[in-house]
Enzyme design. Sequence first.
Site, PDB file in Angstrom:
ATOM      1  N   ASP A  57       0.814  -1.134   0.007  1.00 19.54           N
ATOM      2  CA  ASP A  57      -0.104  -0.020   0.116  1.00 19.54           C
ATOM      3  C   ASP A  57       0.846   1.208  -0.138  1.00 19.54           C
ATOM      4  O   ASP A  57       0.851   2.076   0.968  1.00 19.54           O
ATOM      5  CB  ASP A  57      -1.162  -0.075   1.064  1.00 19.54           C
ATOM      6  CG  ASP A  57      -2.001  -1.053   0.983  1.00 19.54           C
ATOM      7  OD1 ASP A  57      -2.506  -1.238  -0.178  1.00 19.54           O
ATOM      8  OD2 ASP A  57      -2.380  -1.622   2.102  1.00 19.54           O
ATOM      9  N   LYS A  62      -0.739  -8.149  -1.782  1.00 22.30           N
ATOM     10  CA  LYS A  62      -1.834  -7.516  -1.285  1.00 22.30           C
ATOM     11  C   LYS A  62      -1.999  -6.312  -1.791  1.00 22.30           C
ATOM     12  O   LYS A  62      -1.171  -5.385  -1.347  1.00 22.30           O
ATOM     13  CB  LYS A  62      -2.155  -7.801   0.200  1.00 22.30           C
ATOM     14  CG  LYS A  62      -3.731  -7.516   0.542  1.00 22.30           C
ATOM     15  CD  LYS A  62      -3.698  -7.034   1.965  1.00 22.30           C
ATOM     16  CE  LYS A  62      -3.191  -5.686   2.020  1.00 22.30           C
ATOM     17  NZ  LYS A  62      -4.046  -4.786   3.066  1.00 22.30           N
ATOM     18  N   ASP A 115      -7.649  -6.539  -1.611  1.00 24.01           N
ATOM     19  CA  ASP A 115      -8.339  -6.276  -0.421  1.00 24.01           C
ATOM     20  C   ASP A 115      -9.248  -5.050  -0.091  1.00 24.01           C
ATOM     21  O   ASP A 115      -8.709  -4.008   0.280  1.00 24.01           O
ATOM     22  CB  ASP A 115      -7.252  -6.381   0.763  1.00 24.01           C
ATOM     23  CG  ASP A 115      -7.897  -6.658   2.149  1.00 24.01           C
ATOM     24  OD1 ASP A 115      -8.847  -6.742   2.263  1.00 24.01           O
ATOM     25  OD2 ASP A 115      -7.117  -5.900   2.896  1.00 24.01           O
ATOM     26  N   LYS A 143     -12.493  -5.049   0.673  1.00 24.46           N
ATOM     27  CA  LYS A 143     -13.489  -5.168   1.902  1.00 24.46           C
ATOM     28  C   LYS A 143     -14.921  -4.675   1.471  1.00 24.46           C
ATOM     29  O   LYS A 143     -15.447  -3.973   2.053  1.00 24.46           O
ATOM     30  CB  LYS A 143     -13.143  -4.522   3.182  1.00 24.46           C
ATOM     31  CG  LYS A 143     -11.602  -5.013   3.643  1.00 24.46           C
ATOM     32  CD  LYS A 143     -11.312  -4.424   5.015  1.00 24.46           C
ATOM     33  CE  LYS A 143      -9.853  -4.980   5.362  1.00 24.46           C
ATOM     34  NZ  LYS A 143      -8.896  -4.548   4.720  1.00 24.46           N
ATOM     35  N   ASP A 168     -21.895  -3.706   1.124  1.00 20.87           N
ATOM     36  CA  ASP A 168     -22.943  -2.872   0.497  1.00 20.87           C
ATOM     37  C   ASP A 168     -24.110  -3.788   0.224  1.00 20.87           C
ATOM     38  O   ASP A 168     -24.149  -5.005   0.683  1.00 20.87           O
ATOM     39  CB  ASP A 168     -22.646  -2.053  -0.967  1.00 20.87           C
ATOM     40  CG  ASP A 168     -23.135  -0.729  -0.898  1.00 20.87           C
ATOM     41  OD1 ASP A 168     -24.579  -0.700  -0.953  1.00 20.87           O
ATOM     42  OD2 ASP A 168     -22.591   0.133  -1.368  1.00 20.87           O
ATOM     43  N   THR A 199      -7.979  -6.180  12.534  1.00 23.76           N
ATOM     44  CA  THR A 199      -7.096  -6.470  13.753  1.00 23.76           C
ATOM     45  C   THR A 199      -6.771  -5.083  14.450  1.00 23.76           C
ATOM     46  O   THR A 199      -5.909  -5.282  15.406  1.00 23.76           O
ATOM     47  CB  THR A 199      -5.826  -7.146  13.181  1.00 23.76           C
ATOM     48  OG1 THR A 199      -5.246  -6.238  12.031  1.00 23.76           O
ATOM     49  CG2 THR A 199      -6.136  -8.560  12.516  1.00 23.76           C
ATOM     50  N   ARG A 236       4.292  -3.423   6.841  1.00 26.11           N
ATOM     51  CA  ARG A 236       5.368  -2.488   7.390  1.00 26.11           C
ATOM     52  C   ARG A 236       6.773  -3.507   7.700  1.00 26.11           C
ATOM     53  O   ARG A 236       7.818  -2.694   7.583  1.00 26.11           O
ATOM     54  CB  ARG A 236       4.749  -1.841   8.372  1.00 26.11           C
ATOM     55  CG  ARG A 236       3.955  -0.543   8.011  1.00 26.11           C
ATOM     56  CD  ARG A 236       3.176   0.130   9.062  1.00 26.11           C
ATOM     57  NE  ARG A 236       2.028  -0.747   9.456  1.00 26.11           N
ATOM     58  CZ  ARG A 236       1.299  -0.263  10.053  1.00 26.11           C
ATOM     59  NH1 ARG A 236       1.007   0.795  10.551  1.00 26.11           N
ATOM     60  NH2 ARG A 236       0.040  -0.917  10.388  1.00 26.11           N
TER      61      ARG A 236
END
Length: 224
Positions: free
Chosen positions: A10, A32, A59, A61, A64, A115, A205
């Site tokens: 990301d 991912k 990913d 998520k 709706d 998490t 990270r």
Amino acid sequence: MSNPVYLALDLPKLDAAKALATKVKGHIGGVKLGLEFFCAHGTHGVHEIAHLGLPIFLDLKLHDIPNTVAAAMQSLHVVEPAIMTVHASGGRAMMEDAKAAAGENTKVVAVTMLTSLDERDLERTGISGTPHDHVMRLAELAEASGLDGIVCSGQEVAAVHKQWKNGFFVVPGLRPGGAATGDQKRVVTPRKARDDGASVLVIGRPISRADDPLQAARDIEATL
């Protein structure tokens, strides 16, 4: 799966994301791409990363009404993700429609509880009981809805694996021994999660922000 580690990629700049994935690709099993990446780079960015030859875990998520989620799933066939996420709290009909609309080779997994949340956070949203109870309830619902598996923390994966023998379990929020936990509240080591039944280990990270990402990826791979 020879290497269950999926690198959470990301990063705001596409060139930097491609460079990092290229550097460590020999020591990870997939990539991912989350909401931050997708909002910045869209399907073009997904295709650019896919050119590296690694499976893509998209990913997003999705959460709706069933028809909207199904339509979103269909629109993502063009990027052929290996794994796709929806929120289990969207309910059975939404999950059923998401799976029905997904590509033939896409595993659809349900996010149970982020998490970054703990029991107090659950209580504030009106949900009683422990995180473990909440995850187990949603895992049962996801299985009944025909999904391939769930996303859960390493603290719940052993119990979920015992309940759902052939499920596909994605575990994020992992930190190698001694690493900072950051904004994650329910963390375990990659090896612990794998031993407890995790199918995919999402690690961000500890690799992406390491002084030497390649060595960090090698070190994590060695523990597995």
